[in-house]
Design an enzyme around this catalytic site. Structure first.
Site, PDB file in Angstrom:
ATOM      1  N   LEU A 131       0.804  -1.162  -0.027  1.00  0.00           N
ATOM      2  CA  LEU A 131       0.081  -0.045  -0.056  1.00  0.00           C
ATOM      3  C   LEU A 131       0.837   1.249   0.109  1.00  0.00           C
ATOM      4  CD1 LEU A 131      -2.662  -0.979   2.710  1.00  0.00           C
ATOM      5  CD2 LEU A 131      -2.987  -0.828   0.258  1.00  0.00           C
TER       6      LEU A 131
ATOM      7  N   THR B 124      11.538   4.709   3.177  1.00  0.00           N
ATOM      8  CA  THR B 124      13.198   4.302   3.450  1.00  0.00           C
ATOM      9  C   THR B 124      13.142   3.206   4.327  1.00  0.00           C
ATOM     10  OG1 THR B 124      13.461   5.928   4.950  1.00  0.00           O
ATOM     11  CG2 THR B 124      14.307   6.324   2.899  1.00  0.00           C
TER      12      THR B 124
ATOM     13  N   LYS C  74       7.295  -0.399   5.174  1.00  0.00           N
ATOM     14  CA  LYS C  74       6.576  -0.734   4.160  1.00  0.00           C
ATOM     15  C   LYS C  74       5.077  -1.087   4.963  1.00  0.00           C
ATOM     16  CE  LYS C  74       9.831  -2.842   0.847  1.00  0.00           C
ATOM     17  NZ  LYS C  74      10.334  -3.888   0.030  1.00  0.00           N
ATOM     18  N   VAL C  75       3.915  -0.819   4.212  1.00  0.00           N
ATOM     19  CA  VAL C  75       2.726  -1.134   4.615  1.00  0.00           C
ATOM     20  C   VAL C  75       1.836  -1.977   3.538  1.00  0.00           C
ATOM     21  CG1 VAL C  75       0.323  -0.267   5.598  1.00  0.00           C
ATOM     22  CG2 VAL C  75       2.663   1.081   6.078  1.00  0.00           C
TER      23      VAL C  75
ATOM     24  N   LYS D  96       1.965  -3.330   9.247  1.00  0.00           N
ATOM     25  CA  LYS D  96       3.158  -2.169   9.196  1.00  0.00           C
ATOM     26  C   LYS D  96       4.514  -3.119   9.317  1.00  0.00           C
ATOM     27  CE  LYS D  96       4.650   2.136  10.700  1.00  0.00           C
ATOM     28  NZ  LYS D  96       4.202   3.519  11.558  1.00  0.00           N
TER      29      LYS D  96
ATOM     30  N   ASP E 173       2.946  14.045  14.343  1.00  0.00           N
ATOM     31  CA  ASP E 173       2.983  13.590  13.131  1.00  0.00           C
ATOM     32  C   ASP E 173       1.713  13.764  12.438  1.00  0.00           C
ATOM     33  OD1 ASP E 173       4.205  13.404  10.516  1.00  0.00           O
ATOM     34  OD2 ASP E 173       4.624  11.217  10.936  1.00  0.00           O
TER      35      ASP E 173
END
Length: 361
Positions: free
Chosen positions: A33, A37, A40-41, A56, A147
């Site tokens: 998805l 860096t 990854k999801v 995740k 965030d």
């Protein structure tokens, strides 16, 4: 807060040894998805129940196990809230990654839905109200998200009536001392932007309030108000001058907003964190119109305030290429003596390196 810290320490001790396994033994139909860096999801289907989840996966090589566990626990701890992404009570380790499972947002995140001109007054308020509700809960637990951005707001229906805040990789407790990363972000508050790289600053809920103000602007316009909350940024400088009443000239990018919304943004986008209002201030303004009536769809900006739209027609690569071609053309069409050629090349290289991507247009 003591309960949060003690619970995390207890969990960390219990989970120091994560069983190494292959993901295909637990999940099928894995589909990428998003990635950066070191993260990854994936969307995936559980083999035991057939339910869809988001996985995740964080690189072991660049992530401490304690940092991974801190994010996992923080998300688990906050999961009961209806506007926070649910984290399932399972963490894994593969040969290269640490991973945990979360609920899958079927419509993706906000970054894929906010285009030039924004999402409109009503839909923006829907999103903002839910994010405020989540942030209030987080702050009551004496934690700070740090965030709040489009990529971390996940959508569960196309009308934006159900969204959830996720990604707690940067979450910290109030008062924690953290190091400044080398990143230039339009979301960062001035106290973070001004911090020296690799030196620290203290975490406070006012940092989430600032990012909430940026979120409101972005949802209504589809653009950022500035590239960095730094006085060297001309758009931010004009905002601060107007805020401090050094000028009566309103910053062009804010001319589409009603007086009531401007009053709210003054309180959220206050440069001094100790004077900044909390996120709950937003509730007082939800019944007010936020956008001035215009004769055309979308938001109009004058030439001096043009920037990269979130739903831009050009990619960043094309914009950089155009800027470099323009620079090269200007140097080639300005004849100079041969003896100055090397100095001209050095100057050209310096100008290319100084290109500000967010203010290219």
């Amino acid at each position: 807060m003591a309960d949060v810290i003690s619970s995390f320490k207890s969990l960390s001790t219990k989970m120091q040894e994560l069983a190494t396994l292959e993901m295909d033994r637990l999940f099928s139909d894995m589909r990428l998805l998003a990635e950066n860096t070191n993260v990854k999801v994936y969307a995936a289907t559980r083999l035991d129940s057939g339910s869809s989840v988001a996985l995740k996966c964080v690189q072991k090589e660049t992530t401490k196990k304690t940092d991974f566990l801190r994010e996992f626990y923080c998300n688990s701890y906050l999961s009961p809230h209806p506007n926070i992404v649910t984290c399932y009570d399972e963490a894994y380790a593969t040969e290269a990654y640490y991973a945990f499972a979360q609920e899958l947002a079927p419509v993706g995140d906000m970054s894929k839905h906010v285009k030039r001109g924004g999402v409109g007054d009503k839909r923006a308020k829907r999103v903002v109200e839910q994010v405020v509700f989540a942030l209030e809960y987080i702050h009551k637990k004496e934690l700070v998200h740090r965030d709040v951005c489009l990529e971390n707001i996940f959508i569960f229906d196309h009308g934006l009536s159900r969204v959830k805040l996720g990604d707690f990789g940067n979450a910290e407790r109030v008062g924690a001392f953290v190091k400044k990363l080398k990143v230039r972000s339009p979301w960062a508050p001035p106290e973070v932007s001004l911090a020296v790289y690799n030196e620290g600053y203290y975490v406070h809920s006012a940092q989430d309030a600032w990012q909430l103000g940026i979120l409101i602007f972005v949802c209504l316009t589809g653009s950022y108000p500035w590239s960095s909350a730094d006085i060297t940024d001309r758009h931010y400088k004009s905002w601060v001058a107007w805020l401090k009443r050094k000028t009566t000239k309103m910053p062009p990018r804010f001319k589409c907003f009603t007086p009531r919304l401007l009053r709210l943004l003054r309180r959220l986008l206050e440069p001094k964190p100790e004077k900044r209002y909390g996120v709950e201030e937003v509730y007082k303004y939800l019944s007010d119109p936020w956008l001035l009536q215009v004769d055309h769809p979308g938001i109009s900006f004058d030439k001096c305030s043009s920037d990269i739209w979130l739903g831009q027609m050009w990619s960043l690569q094309r914009l950089v290429e155009k800027k470099m071609v323009d620079l090269l053309h200007s140097y080639l069409t300005q004849p100079e003596p041969v003896k100055k050629e090397s100095r001209r090349c050095v100057r050209f290289a310096a100008e290319v390196e100084a290109i500000d991507i967010v203010n290219l247009v």
